[in-house]
Design a protein around this motif. Structure first.
Motif, PDB file in Angstrom:
ATOM      1  N   ILE A 126     -22.523  77.127   4.683  1.00 24.78           N
ATOM      2  CA  ILE A 126     -22.619  77.777   3.376  1.00 24.78           C
ATOM      3  C   ILE A 126     -21.695  78.995   3.319  1.00 24.78           C
ATOM      4  O   ILE A 126     -20.912  79.162   2.379  1.00 24.78           O
ATOM      5  CB  ILE A 126     -24.080  78.177   3.084  1.00 24.78           C
ATOM      6  CG1 ILE A 126     -24.954  76.927   2.989  1.00 24.78           C
ATOM      7  CG2 ILE A 126     -24.160  78.982   1.799  1.00 24.78           C
ATOM      8  CD1 ILE A 126     -26.428  77.214   2.813  1.00 24.78           C
ATOM      9  N   ALA A 152     -18.095  77.888   3.412  1.00 24.09           N
ATOM     10  CA  ALA A 152     -17.646  77.292   2.153  1.00 24.09           C
ATOM     11  C   ALA A 152     -17.121  78.344   1.191  1.00 24.09           C
ATOM     12  O   ALA A 152     -16.188  78.089   0.417  1.00 24.09           O
ATOM     13  CB  ALA A 152     -18.785  76.502   1.513  1.00 24.09           C
ATOM     14  N   THR A 161     -23.118  68.254   6.263  1.00 25.83           N
ATOM     15  CA  THR A 161     -23.373  69.468   5.486  1.00 25.83           C
ATOM     16  C   THR A 161     -22.080  70.226   5.221  1.00 25.83           C
ATOM     17  O   THR A 161     -21.870  70.767   4.123  1.00 25.83           O
ATOM     18  CB  THR A 161     -24.362  70.376   6.233  1.00 25.83           C
ATOM     19  OG1 THR A 161     -25.547  69.638   6.533  1.00 25.83           O
ATOM     20  CG2 THR A 161     -24.729  71.584   5.387  1.00 25.83           C
ATOM     21  N   ALA A 214     -20.789  70.993   1.576  1.00 24.13           N
ATOM     22  CA  ALA A 214     -20.634  72.402   1.199  1.00 24.13           C
ATOM     23  C   ALA A 214     -19.194  72.708   0.801  1.00 24.13           C
ATOM     24  O   ALA A 214     -18.950  73.400  -0.199  1.00 24.13           O
ATOM     25  CB  ALA A 214     -21.067  73.300   2.356  1.00 24.13           C
ATOM     26  N   LEU A 259     -21.054  76.439  -5.089  1.00 24.68           N
ATOM     27  CA  LEU A 259     -21.822  77.296  -4.186  1.00 24.68           C
ATOM     28  C   LEU A 259     -21.473  78.768  -4.389  1.00 24.68           C
ATOM     29  O   LEU A 259     -22.345  79.634  -4.351  1.00 24.68           O
ATOM     30  CB  LEU A 259     -21.536  76.905  -2.729  1.00 24.68           C
ATOM     31  CG  LEU A 259     -22.318  75.726  -2.166  1.00 24.68           C
ATOM     32  CD1 LEU A 259     -21.827  75.402  -0.761  1.00 24.68           C
ATOM     33  CD2 LEU A 259     -23.802  76.028  -2.151  1.00 24.68           C
TER      34      LEU A 259
END
Length: 223
Positions: free
Chosen positions: A25, A28, A169, A173, A180
């Motif tokens: 996360i 990203a 993931t 992401a 995001l």
């Protein structure tokens, strides 16, 4: 017969450690910045390639890293202690100074827009799965349980599934980096990173503790 119930425990242990160190996360958000001059389709293609490369890097370190070190005379107990300390130290850095780690990743990925195909270098290695991730994967591989195929096979099935889940993931992401960025922002992403780093600190401590127990077991048994 393999004990497949232990595969779930191996999956949870490996996923929490790998997810924490890779931090899809937070990464990203940086990925969105350094690839801002590319089209959406180009970013999606890059994300897919990075996911595949990241899976290969993590699986290679999980499967072969510990065996390579053992070939050079490093015992399994030493691997667990050293690997656990590496994981715990890295987690402490992420927990106490995430801004420093983020700045370093930003610098590592900075040359990506200048390269025609930056999927492997620098966006996979070292930005997504760098030396820290490889060290964690080797430590996890070294934490394999003693015994025959009935215990080894479920363990490697669990940790391999975790590596693939983390790579997936990363793919998702990075592909959704723009959304995001708008949804989380830097502050919320940093909160998620700190929570993951604390879990990683616990995992590193557990791995090192397993190595210490391996060293002390024959000494205690001889008393």
């Amino acid at each position: 017969m393999p004990d497949w119930s232990s595969a779930a425990q191996s999956f949870v242990l490996a996923f929490s450690a790998l997810f924490s160190i890779v931090n899809p996360i937070g990464a990203a958000l940086v990925f969105s910045q350094v690839t801002a001059d590319r089209t959406h389709d180009e970013r999606v293609l890059l994300a897919r390639r990075i996911g595949v490369y990241a899976a290969a890097m993590m699986l290679g370190a999980l499967w072969l890293g510990a065996y390579v070190l053992e070939f050079f005379g490093v015992t399994l107990a030493a691997l667990r202690i050293a690997g656990g300390l590496v994981v715990a130290t890295r987690a402490w850095s992420l927990l106490m100074a995430p801004e420093t780690i983020e700045a370093r990743k930003q610098e590592q990925a900075g040359d990506a827009p200048l390269q025609a195909d930056a999927a492997f270098f620098p966006l996979t290695m070292p930005f997504t799965t760098g030396p820290g991730t490889i060290s964690v994967a080797i430590a996890l591989g070294a934490n394999r349980p003693p015994g025959g195929i009935g215990t080894i096979l479920p363990f490697f099935a669990g940790v391999s599934a975790a590596a693939l889940a983390v790579a997936a993931t990363v793919w998702l992401a990075y592909s959704s980096a723009d959304r995001l960025t708008g949804l989380l922002g830097e502050a919320r992403a940093r909160v998620v990173s700190r929570l993951a780093a604390f879990l990683m600190l616990c995992v590193g401590t557990q791995i090192a503790l397993g190595g210490v127990i391996d060293v002390l077991r024959p000494l205690l048994a001889g008393r």
